[in-house]
Design a protein around this motif. Sequence first.
Motif, PDB file in Angstrom:
ATOM      1  N   SER A 190      38.292  90.575  65.249  1.00  0.00           N
ATOM      2  CA  SER A 190      39.221  89.839  66.100  1.00  0.00           C
ATOM      3  C   SER A 190      38.915  88.352  65.988  1.00  0.00           C
ATOM      4  O   SER A 190      37.842  87.971  65.498  1.00  0.00           O
ATOM      5  CB  SER A 190      39.065  90.262  67.564  1.00  0.00           C
TER       6      SER A 190
ATOM      7  N   ASP B 108      38.294  86.431  68.395  1.00  0.00           N
ATOM      8  CA  ASP B 108      37.177  86.102  69.285  1.00  0.00           C
ATOM      9  C   ASP B 108      35.825  86.236  68.591  1.00  0.00           C
ATOM     10  O   ASP B 108      34.872  85.543  68.950  1.00  0.00           O
ATOM     11  CB  ASP B 108      37.233  86.957  70.555  1.00  0.00           C
TER      12      ASP B 108
ATOM     13  N   ALA C 231      46.259  89.301  60.933  1.00  0.00           N
ATOM     14  CA  ALA C 231      45.527  90.547  60.689  1.00  0.00           C
ATOM     15  C   ALA C 231      44.993  90.563  59.253  1.00  0.00           C
ATOM     16  O   ALA C 231      43.824  90.916  59.016  1.00  0.00           O
ATOM     17  CB  ALA C 231      46.443  91.739  60.936  1.00  0.00           C
TER      18      ALA C 231
ATOM     19  N   ASP D  48      51.575  87.476  63.309  1.00  0.00           N
ATOM     20  CA  ASP D  48      50.499  88.422  63.630  1.00  0.00           C
ATOM     21  C   ASP D  48      50.068  89.200  62.392  1.00  0.00           C
ATOM     22  O   ASP D  48      48.888  89.543  62.238  1.00  0.00           O
ATOM     23  CB  ASP D  48      50.941  89.371  64.753  1.00  0.00           C
TER      24      ASP D  48
END
Lengths: 122, 521, 458
Positions: free
Chosen positions: C22, C24, C12, C8
């Motif tokens: 993000s 998405d 980021a 993660d």
Amino acid sequence: MRYFTDEHEWIDVAGDVATVGITDYAQGQLGDIVFVELPAVGTTVEKGKDAAVVESVKAASDVYAPIDGEVTETNGALEDDPALVNTAPEGEGWFFKMTIADAGQLEGLMDEAAYKDFVASL
Amino acid sequence: MNAPNKSGWKPEMTLAEDGMHSGPATTTGNRALMLEEPLLFEIGRADVTGVDLPAVDANAPTRLGGLARSEAIGLVGLTEPETVRHYTRLSRQNYGIDLGFFPLGSCTMKHNPRLNEKVARLPGFADIHPLAPQNSVQGALEVVAQLGEWLCKLTGMPGVAMSPKAGAHGELCGILAIRAAHEARGDAREVVLVPESAHGTNPATAAFANYRVEDIPATPEGRVDVAALKARLGPDVAAVMITNPNTCGLFEKDFREIADAVHAAGGYVYCDGANFNAIVGKVRPGDLGVDAMHINLHKTFSTPHGGGGPGSGPVVFSEALAPFAPLPFVRQDAEGTFYLVEEENREERGPSFGRMTAFHGQMGMFTRALTYMLSHGADGLKQVAEDAVLNANYILRSMEDILHAPFAASGPCMHEALFGDKDFTGGLSTLDVAKGLIDEGYHPMTVYFPLVVHGAMLVEPTETESKAAIDQFITAFRAVVERALAGDEELKQAPYYAPRRRLDETQAARKPVLSWQKPDD
Amino acid sequence: MRYLPLTDTDRAAMLEKIGAGSVDELFVDVPEVARLDGPIRGLPMHASEMAVERHMKSLAAKNLVAGDVPFFLGAGAYRHHVPASVDTIIQRGEFLTAYTPYQPEIAQGTLQMLFEFQTQVARLYGCAVANASLYDGSTACWEAVAMATRVTRRKRAVLSGALHPHYAEVVKTMAKFTGDTIADAMPAITPEPDLGGLIARIDDDTACVVVQYPDILGRISDLTPVAEAAHAKGALLVVVNTEPVALGAIKSPGEMGADIVVGEGQSLGVGLQFGGPYLGLFAVRDPKHVRQMPGRLCGETTDAEGKRGFVLTLSTREQHIRREKATSNICTNSGLCALAFSVHMTLLGERGLRELAAENHRLACLAAERLAKVPGVEVLNNAFFNEFTLMLGGKPARAIVRDLADRGVLGGVSLGRLYPGVEALEHALLVAVTETTTEEDIEVLARELEASIKESAQ
């Protein structure tokens, strides 16, 4: 008398027989020629339609008939030595000879000076 | 920036200092671990074998009908130790995913999990005959059925044909179903529309099915020109073939609109699924109006590429096309028994267009792909797509300041980043960059595809690379690109450190030597 | 997830470099209607290696393994012993996880192997040139027909009635779309193939005649007269072979005048695998036909320092350059299966292949002799290699095969399955014997076949 097409073929007229090949400019664009697929003797070809295929390592390009007619002879030397198209495109590297069905079609083609200007404009 | 290599070698060392390139010639031509290997026919012998079998009894009765072979075949053999060494040495002249980063665009060179290999070799899958009585191979039929169900759910499509042997075979399957569907209603359409950025297989496939292929232009943003496509639609258009995400690495955002227009004009939508890895678990092609799409199990679902196959290319179908799918297919009866629908099941086969291969498809790939899907699950596959897309965008944004990225302004890319050779100087080309990357220890990206970008370089990192691996690649890629921008003449001779320097392809094509002949033959 | 290296923290940092808030946001071009709010429903979530293996093992356990029982199935797929080193070699990551050798400087392993493979196949078939393989025997069979139509510029293919019916189906399916005419036939249930009848069907429009050798009933016969008849009409002879081991004992198709030889290479190195992946072999006798061949070809050349090396060549025939004018739409070969075949062939060599073929034939002769003694059973073939046809005296072969499976014997392939609805073929059973068959297996088949026939009579 030698004529040129805007697809970079040349056609040499001697009496009622014409000899066809591709121009020095065309061979330069194609790079090392590895194979030439020639039409069978007796094939009827049509102006602007596929008559032969010329291959480099990475590309295959159609060669179009400059005028209508019938193929009377092909250049057997290209079978063993396709590099002739690179070394002598407008001489020993000719593709095929053909009859001239309609001499009038020659009038629409370029002469050497006009072709030179055409290539310069590309 | 961090040093790209932590092993002790320093980039500022010269060639002579690194001790690799310089040094005296060796007697054998070998260089320590880099070993030359002769051809099998130069080391093997006709009377040597690596398998113990009874000697041929010349007096044994035969029933060969007078056709016993009298001439030598011309084969040679090696014992087992020699065989293992021959192929081990050959293998070391190959680059594979196991060795390093392999960003070959549109080929999806991701890690191949070894559980998949283990499962495919279970005797219950590897040692069963395709024509075994169906009551003896229920588990095999269940694998085919389960994998088909996964593919249908992942794509949101109701039908699936499992038998196609590879992507191009699947593409053919889809186009043949489209032709069969049109013909079934007496609608003889002649044209298939293909975007100019498409892979060469698309037009080759359409031409095989006797369709005339017409190009659809692209917009400057690298997508299908929707207006031009709509203007061309009509009663003669059988289908459009669109790759989505497309070969420029972009999602076709107007896909639904295109599909609706094609359907309104009575045509079908074929989607080339080569790039499904970007959207697997994230977007269902069925929701975009697709009628048929092949899925390369060797790309998205990580069955090994094997140096060029075998692939596997199942095709998912919409309601409209599903009945035309090729034989055989697997069904389940009311008692839960699986069975094959083949030529004999006259009523059940319906309007199926026929058969594409002798048996049921690439079973050895089905077991691997199903294993992969079960390992990832719906959540893991979604993460696959997200990480693949994230990695590609990271490369795009890490390179665009020095390397021409024609569609960088079109928004995010999907799973691959596309670059061109626009600013290279000194006659350097994309090919030189590719060969320079070989020296840096990478397999090059896809080059000169798609054709719509000059000197195209298509970089697909996939999701199975770590950030550290990608960062090191970016460092190397930038260094090689800088050399191309600066017109570095040395790059034109790369690679220097591979088992072979640049090979003469012109000589290979002019005087083809396609099998070994004894020098004095 | 054990196959996904990003953390993660990595994600980021990468999003920050990209300038996206993000992941998405990277999917912003997906139309709203197709956006999902989470993992696709109706599918399980990720699972451990142990759990997945357990599931797959439970499916594998539902199959009757060929090696566990007396086994006699053939009809285009044969069970042979594959030496242990074959699988070890093909699992080397440098072979397994390589791509098509488009960057030859770092793919000499695959390329040299393909060059050796092409040489092995060409010699086995008695041909000048073989390609780097196709999908399988059936698709290679269609590619041979398509090539013959290109070479002869004719559009009619004559299929022998004794060509594998699935191969014939593939050819007929493809020809429906290309507009070629396929003249097929049913196999004559005779001790010798009906070559006279086949020759009579060759006409002046015929591009090729396609004959299987050994044929679907296991019969073998000299194809020289078919070659001569085809050539007299300007047609090509395509010979299909589904059992390469046979060519260690009998004349090669090239020797008999075949112009194109295609076949299935599965017998060597590949294994049964429920029908795929297999290995399509493709070769031509006359080197002049090379440019009309489908599929990849590997050729020899030299590098910039003059060292010998190998490249894929003559690729202007292929789809990625020729697009709609390509000889075929095929992009791939069956690389890893070609490697398995080649390694197995290297282990055998000339001597081993001949010994293997002799052992197959010896056991097949024993089996034919023993099975002919079962009351009501006759061997159809005069000649055969390792596969022959049993006539079951009016008993339905499909029912017998299923009954034998229940008795723990995989007794053969019923012609009723291959030719559904053809009454004349319902009573015929195809029996294949290889070096993996023991004399005890033959005895068990003979005993159980006798019992099965007896019971079906009651």
